[in-house]
Structures are given as C-alpha cells and as structure tokens.
Design a protein around this motif. Structure first.
Motif, PDB file in Angstrom:
ATOM      1  N   LEU A  29      49.475  81.269  -1.564  1.00 51.06           N
ATOM      2  CA  LEU A  29      50.724  81.738  -0.955  1.00 51.06           C
ATOM      3  C   LEU A  29      50.837  81.313   0.509  1.00 51.06           C
ATOM      4  N   ARG A  30      49.722  81.353   1.230  1.00 52.56           N
ATOM      5  CA  ARG A  30      49.737  81.009   2.651  1.00 52.56           C
ATOM      6  C   ARG A  30      50.085  79.552   2.900  1.00 52.56           C
ATOM      7  N   TYR A  31      49.585  78.682   2.044  1.00 55.09           N
ATOM      8  CA  TYR A  31      49.654  77.265   2.372  1.00 55.09           C
ATOM      9  C   TYR A  31      50.482  76.403   1.433  1.00 55.09           C
ATOM     10  N   LYS A  32      50.996  76.967   0.352  1.00 56.32           N
ATOM     11  CA  LYS A  32      51.673  76.123  -0.632  1.00 56.32           C
ATOM     12  C   LYS A  32      52.888  75.404  -0.048  1.00 56.32           C
ATOM     13  N   ASP A  33      53.716  76.100   0.713  1.00 57.82           N
ATOM     14  CA  ASP A  33      54.924  75.461   1.253  1.00 57.82           C
ATOM     15  C   ASP A  33      54.579  74.375   2.270  1.00 57.82           C
ATOM     16  N   ARG A  34      53.653  74.687   3.170  1.00 57.37           N
ATOM     17  CA  ARG A  34      53.258  73.717   4.193  1.00 57.37           C
ATOM     18  C   ARG A  34      52.614  72.488   3.565  1.00 57.37           C
ATOM     19  N   LEU A  35      51.720  72.718   2.594  1.00 54.21           N
ATOM     20  CA  LEU A  35      51.025  71.608   1.955  1.00 54.21           C
ATOM     21  C   LEU A  35      52.003  70.753   1.156  1.00 54.21           C
ATOM     22  N   TYR A  36      52.911  71.400   0.423  1.00 50.79           N
ATOM     23  CA  TYR A  36      53.879  70.632  -0.352  1.00 50.79           C
ATOM     24  C   TYR A  36      54.765  69.797   0.571  1.00 50.79           C
ATOM     25  N   SER A  37      55.177  70.366   1.691  1.00 49.31           N
ATOM     26  CA  SER A  37      56.000  69.625   2.647  1.00 49.31           C
ATOM     27  C   SER A  37      55.250  68.418   3.193  1.00 49.31           C
ATOM     28  N   TYR A  38      53.981  68.611   3.491  1.00 48.99           N
ATOM     29  CA  TYR A  38      53.142  67.513   3.996  1.00 48.99           C
ATOM     30  C   TYR A  38      53.068  66.382   2.975  1.00 48.99           C
ATOM     31  N   ILE A  39      52.769  66.727   1.725  1.00 46.74           N
ATOM     32  CA  ILE A  39      52.639  65.723   0.668  1.00 46.74           C
ATOM     33  C   ILE A  39      53.986  65.046   0.420  1.00 46.74           C
ATOM     34  N   SER A  40      55.026  65.841   0.329  1.00 47.41           N
ATOM     35  CA  SER A  40      56.360  65.309   0.059  1.00 47.41           C
ATOM     36  C   SER A  40      56.810  64.351   1.156  1.00 47.41           C
ATOM     37  N   TYR A  41      56.491  64.678   2.398  1.00 39.99           N
ATOM     38  CA  TYR A  41      56.840  63.801   3.517  1.00 39.99           C
ATOM     39  C   TYR A  41      56.143  62.444   3.385  1.00 39.99           C
ATOM     40  N   LEU A  42      54.896  62.458   2.917  1.00 45.38           N
ATOM     41  CA  LEU A  42      54.135  61.216   2.799  1.00 45.38           C
ATOM     42  C   LEU A  42      54.582  60.346   1.637  1.00 45.38           C
ATOM     43  N   VAL A  43      54.855  60.958   0.482  1.00 44.14           N
ATOM     44  CA  VAL A  43      55.126  60.150  -0.709  1.00 44.14           C
ATOM     45  C   VAL A  43      56.611  59.929  -0.975  1.00 44.14           C
ATOM     46  N   LYS A  44      57.454  60.811  -0.504  1.00 42.92           N
ATOM     47  CA  LYS A  44      58.912  60.690  -0.668  1.00 42.92           C
ATOM     48  C   LYS A  44      59.327  60.510  -2.138  1.00 42.92           C
ATOM     49  N   TRP A  78      41.283  71.361   5.583  1.00 41.04           N
ATOM     50  CA  TRP A  78      40.485  70.920   4.434  1.00 41.04           C
ATOM     51  C   TRP A  78      41.402  70.578   3.256  1.00 41.04           C
ATOM     52  N   LEU A  79      42.411  71.421   3.008  1.00 35.52           N
ATOM     53  CA  LEU A  79      43.361  71.146   1.923  1.00 35.52           C
ATOM     54  C   LEU A  79      44.120  69.844   2.163  1.00 35.52           C
ATOM     55  N   THR A  80      44.566  69.632   3.388  1.00 32.12           N
ATOM     56  CA  THR A  80      45.317  68.405   3.671  1.00 32.12           C
ATOM     57  C   THR A  80      44.424  67.179   3.543  1.00 32.12           C
ATOM     58  N   ARG A  81      43.140  67.324   3.856  1.00 30.51           N
ATOM     59  CA  ARG A  81      42.211  66.203   3.682  1.00 30.51           C
ATOM     60  C   ARG A  81      42.051  65.871   2.193  1.00 30.51           C
ATOM     61  N   ILE A  82      41.972  66.897   1.355  1.00 26.11           N
ATOM     62  CA  ILE A  82      41.900  66.669  -0.097  1.00 26.11           C
ATOM     63  C   ILE A  82      43.167  65.943  -0.558  1.00 26.11           C
ATOM     64  N   ALA A  83      44.324  66.445  -0.136  1.00 27.21           N
ATOM     65  CA  ALA A  83      45.596  65.823  -0.531  1.00 27.21           C
ATOM     66  C   ALA A  83      45.657  64.376  -0.052  1.00 27.21           C
ATOM     67  N   HIS A  84      45.241  64.150   1.182  1.00 25.28           N
ATOM     68  CA  HIS A  84      45.260  62.796   1.752  1.00 25.28           C
ATOM     69  C   HIS A  84      44.362  61.854   0.939  1.00 25.28           C
ATOM     70  N   ASN A  85      43.156  62.314   0.611  1.00 23.12           N
ATOM     71  CA  ASN A  85      42.230  61.488  -0.178  1.00 23.12           C
ATOM     72  C   ASN A  85      42.778  61.200  -1.572  1.00 23.12           C
ATOM     73  N   LEU A  86      43.408  62.199  -2.187  1.00 23.03           N
ATOM     74  CA  LEU A  86      44.019  61.975  -3.504  1.00 23.03           C
ATOM     75  C   LEU A  86      45.160  60.967  -3.411  1.00 23.03           C
ATOM     76  N   LEU A  87      45.912  61.048  -2.334  1.00 21.99           N
ATOM     77  CA  LEU A  87      47.006  60.114  -2.115  1.00 21.99           C
ATOM     78  C   LEU A  87      46.485  58.691  -1.943  1.00 21.99           C
ATOM     79  N   ILE A  88      45.424  58.536  -1.177  1.00 17.48           N
ATOM     80  CA  ILE A  88      44.815  57.216  -0.992  1.00 17.48           C
ATOM     81  C   ILE A  88      44.327  56.675  -2.332  1.00 17.48           C
ATOM     82  N   ASP A  89      43.673  57.534  -3.125  1.00 19.87           N
ATOM     83  CA  ASP A  89      43.217  57.112  -4.456  1.00 19.87           C
ATOM     84  C   ASP A  89      44.393  56.655  -5.313  1.00 19.87           C
TER      85      ASP A  89
END
Length: 195
Positions: A29-44, A78-89
């Motif tokens: 609940l704390r981080y879902k919106d922020r993390l989704y926004s971060y990922i969405s901004y990167l991948v569009k 830490w969550l954003t690093r996981i997302a970033h690494n998955l995105l790179i993969d």
C-alpha cells in the motif's frame, strides 16, 4: 490488532518474514503508486508497466522469504532497484528484435515480430511448450493451477485476479510464486525444457 501503518519498513519486513502477511500488504500500500509511476514513466507502455510492477513484487516477496533481503532502511530504493534490473533484463531480451514505427498506433513503436509470420518450427516449439505447461499444471494444487490459468491463459493482471477472486494481493502473488517454483521443479525432474 497490530497497527502496521505506524511501523518502519524494516519492521514490517521482519513481521512478514515471521509469517504476518498483512505486514507486506502495508508495504504494498505504501509504495504501489510510487513504484508503478516510476515504472510507467520508464517504459511508457501500460501492459509492460503492469507486468514489470507485478514481477517486482513477486521478486521482492521471494527475496524476503528466502532471507536474502538486507535491511538498510531504504525499502523503496530496494524496490526500484529490483524494477530497474527487471527492466534492463527485459530490454536485453528484446534488444535483438528490430523495432518499427507504426503511426496508426498510439504508442507506435513495435517489434518487427508483429509483421513477420512465425516459422512453422517456432509454432511447433511454442505448441510443445504450452502442452508441457498444461501437463505440469494438472499436478499443481487447485489454487495454484487456477492462478496460472488466470494469469497466463486468460491474460489477467494480478489486480484483475485479486478483484475477481477476492484474494489479497500478497496471497495471489504467493500462489503464483509457488506455482512457478513447483512447475520448474517438475520440469527439471522430468527433463522438460520450457524455453
């Protein structure tokens, strides 16, 4: 009743490790919106963002459950690093694909695969993998089999699965994780190549 909203992230991780799943629900609940926004901004791309978001939380749950999370007071980083690494993969995996621009689509960049007929060999290989996965699914517990079916055969997002089943997000992610682990173990045991 425990008030998770007042607790620090690392406290919630410890409680989750101790079996209190509601502690992870608070982190989500704390981080879902922020993390989704971060990922969405990167991948569009909404579909890719949904998939990466879900994979990030599955990976986070698996890492915590395996005792490999290092407490640093920076859970979101830490969550954003996981997302970033998955995105790179993801981009590495797709880097061999040729991109073309289709100006009839809103997000016009597509892989050339959408325009090229798959070879009969690749169709047969895909059909064989799907047949193997279906056979492995038959040996899963019912709740795991249902999760795999809804996610991969119906193409539902975890949010849609949660809405349909009434399960918590943590429960849905956990069932999927165990389904995948069980299927990998069976595939290895019976020498089935799922790639």
């Amino acid at each position: 009743m425990t008030n998770y909203t007042l607790m620090a992230d690392d406290e919630l991780v410890k409680l989750f490790c101790a079996g209190q799943n509601n502690a992870f629900d608070e982190l989500l609940l704390r981080y879902k919106d922020r993390l989704y926004s971060y990922i969405s901004y990167l991948v569009k791309n909404d579909d890719m963002a949904d998939d990466l978001f879900q994979e990030t939380f599955v990976k986070a749950i698996m890492t915590i459950r395996q005792g490999r999370y290092q407490s640093s007071g920076k859970f979101y980083a830490w969550l954003t690093r996981i997302a970033h690494n998955l995105l790179i993969d993801q981009f590495r995996e797709e880097s061999n694909l040729t991109l073309v621009y289709n100006d009839e689509k809103e997000n016009g960049w597509q892989t050339l695969q959408g325009y090229v007929e798959p070879t009969r060999e690749s169709q047969l290989a895909n059909e064989q993998v799907l047949a193997d996965v279906r056979r492995l699914m038959e040996h899963l517990p019912a709740e795991q089999r249902e999760m795999v079916y809804m996610r991969y055969y119906k193409g539902l997002s975890f949010k849609e699965i949660v809405d349909l089943t009434g399960l918590g997000i943590n429960t849905a992610l956990g069932r999927m994780r165990y389904a995948i682990l069980n299927m990998r173990k069976m595939a290895k045991q019976y020498h089935i190549n799922l790639y």
